[in-house]
Design a protein around this motif. Structure first.
Motif, PDB file in Angstrom:
ATOM      1  N   LEU A 234      -4.181  -6.025   4.092  1.00  0.00           N
ATOM      2  CA  LEU A 234      -3.772  -5.393   2.586  1.00  0.00           C
ATOM      3  C   LEU A 234      -4.720  -5.839   1.736  1.00  0.00           C
ATOM      4  O   LEU A 234      -5.407  -5.225   0.857  1.00  0.00           O
ATOM      5  CB  LEU A 234      -2.515  -5.330   2.180  1.00  0.00           C
TER       6      LEU A 234
ATOM      7  N   GLY B  80      -8.058  -4.154  -0.293  1.00  0.00           N
ATOM      8  CA  GLY B  80      -8.282  -4.350  -1.837  1.00  0.00           C
ATOM      9  C   GLY B  80      -9.689  -4.898  -2.109  1.00  0.00           C
ATOM     10  O   GLY B  80     -10.424  -4.718  -3.135  1.00  0.00           O
TER      11      GLY B  80
ATOM     12  N   LEU C 240       2.511  -7.400  -0.135  1.00  0.00           N
ATOM     13  CA  LEU C 240       1.065  -7.323  -0.552  1.00  0.00           C
ATOM     14  C   LEU C 240      -0.140  -8.053  -0.303  1.00  0.00           C
ATOM     15  O   LEU C 240      -1.022  -8.177  -0.368  1.00  0.00           O
ATOM     16  CB  LEU C 240       1.122  -6.875  -2.108  1.00  0.00           C
TER      17      LEU C 240
ATOM     18  N   TYR D 268      -7.202  -1.094  -4.129  1.00  0.00           N
ATOM     19  CA  TYR D 268      -7.503   0.095  -2.981  1.00  0.00           C
ATOM     20  C   TYR D 268      -6.850   1.404  -3.241  1.00  0.00           C
ATOM     21  O   TYR D 268      -7.401   2.304  -3.162  1.00  0.00           O
ATOM     22  CB  TYR D 268      -7.017  -0.507  -1.650  1.00  0.00           C
TER      23      TYR D 268
ATOM     24  N   PHE E 223      -4.450  -5.528  -3.440  1.00  0.00           N
ATOM     25  CA  PHE E 223      -4.248  -4.168  -2.677  1.00  0.00           C
ATOM     26  C   PHE E 223      -4.213  -2.977  -3.450  1.00  0.00           C
ATOM     27  O   PHE E 223      -4.570  -1.926  -3.399  1.00  0.00           O
ATOM     28  CB  PHE E 223      -2.998  -4.397  -1.777  1.00  0.00           C
TER      29      PHE E 223
END
Length: 362
Positions: A291, A295, A286, A11, A8
């Motif tokens: 999430l 990513g 995470l 991202y 993540f």
């Protein structure tokens, strides 16, 4: 080793690049103390490079000397499958857009298709400008088999010292060149300093060395819950402080310096290692599937941002440009959705197709 908690962060780093390109004047990036963090796009590219070296060491390096020989054929096809389909898609969209206006110079197209644009000053940002970083990444992929060979033949301590020296020399060279009279913004020397692959190699190598140490089980003491969480908080706070105070330090000293070639890459590396070793609630959060998915789609978001921004501006409803913030955040949502669809229906299927074809039984 499962390190999905790192996914993540890609991202988040990609979003800072989008803010840098299109959102520096919208709230909250228009606040003086927030802008250096939220729009830290060029510096986030260094984070990508450190993370790339780290992840590739985890994926390919095995300390056990009895492991199978490095399969160059599968390695190269896996690298092509990883980045080239979406890279090519974004490039074709930009070539089509240029063709509708004045067209593109053949050399420009050839350099971008071959991912060599970052090597030639004045060409790194041509056509799809975010693609320069993939030109650099392709060079890292070329170097990676040599790094695997070196880490098998030489003591990792010696390679760590060499990586540290390369990082130090790169930062000194970067700063000296940046403060010469020959330097001008957007000039040829600027392109060499900021985009040339050799100026970024240090970030990839220190990430690789740290991943190799982790694979050898030498960093496990950093997984202690108290040390790990406090370390993550302190490193993240220090990174933010470094970003916020950079310009005031330059103004007070008169010495220009930048973080884009890895000056704070050791901090990024420490953050990555600590997060990779985290087994608590931070890691669990995470690793949430949505999430992780964001990513995974971050590469499409990053490389498609420029062509999709051009398309969005042409299709934008009349009058929305009066509100820059609304315009930008609608674009962010549409870009994220487009990146997800690109990942689901283009990037991941083509990657599987290429890898399955290469790895099929004789």
């Amino acid at each position: 080793m499962i390190i999905e908690q790192l996914t993540f962060t890609r991202y988040i780093a990609a979003l800072t690049v989008v803010f840098f390109h299109y959102g520096t004047t919208v709230f909250p990036a228009n606040l003086a103390w927030v802008n250096p963090v939220l729009a830290a796009g060029p510096i986030a590219v260094s984070y990508f490079y450190v993370l790339s070296g780290f992840i590739m060491a985890i994926a390919y390096y095995r300390p056990d000397k009895s492991q199978q020989a490095f399969d160059m054929r599968r390695y190269w096809w896996a690298r092509v499958a990883r980045i080239y389909p979406v890279y090519l898609l974004a490039l074709l969209l930009m070539i089509a857009a240029k063709f509708q206006s004045a067209g593109s110079e053949p050399l420009t197209v050839a350099l971008s298709l071959s991912m060599l644009q970052a090597w030639i000053p004045s060409y790194p940002l041509t056509l799809n400008s975010p693609g320069w970083s993939l030109s650099v990444e392709a060079f890292f992929y070329l170097c990676f088999p040599l790094l695997i060979l070196l880490v098998k033949r030489y003591h990792l301590v010696h390679l760590t010292i060499a990586a540290g020296l390369l990082w130090f020399v790169t930062q000194i060279g970067h700063t000296l060149l940046l403060n010469t009279e020959a330097y001008t913004p957007r000039g040829l020397l600027h392109d060499v300093i900021f985009y040339h692959p050799l100026m970024h190699l240090n970030t990839f190598i220190i990430g690789f060395i740290a991943g190799a140490w982790l694979q050898m089980g030498k960093l496990q003491r950093l997984s202690s819950p108290g040390l790990n969480v406090s370390g993550l908080v302190l490193v993240l706070a220090f990174i933010i402080m470094m970003l916020i105070t950079r310009q005031p330090i330059i103004d007070s000293t008169g010495i220009a310096f930048d973080y884009t070639n890895g000056l704070i890459a050791p901090l990024f590396l420490l953050f990555i290692v600590l997060l990779a070793l985290n087994t608590g609630k931070i890691s669990q959060f995470l690793q949430h599937k949505w999430l992780v998915l964001l990513g995974e789609a971050s590469f499409s978001l990053y490389i498609l941002q420029k062509p999709l921004h051009g398309i969005y501006e042409k299709l934008m409803p009349v009058g929305i440009e009066a509100d820059g913030a609304l315009h930008f955040y609608i674009f962010i949502m549409l870009l994220t959705i487009s990146a997800l669809f690109s990942y689901w229906f283009f990037e991941a299927p083509l990657r599987r197709l290429i890898n399955n074809f290469v790895n099929r039984a004789p």
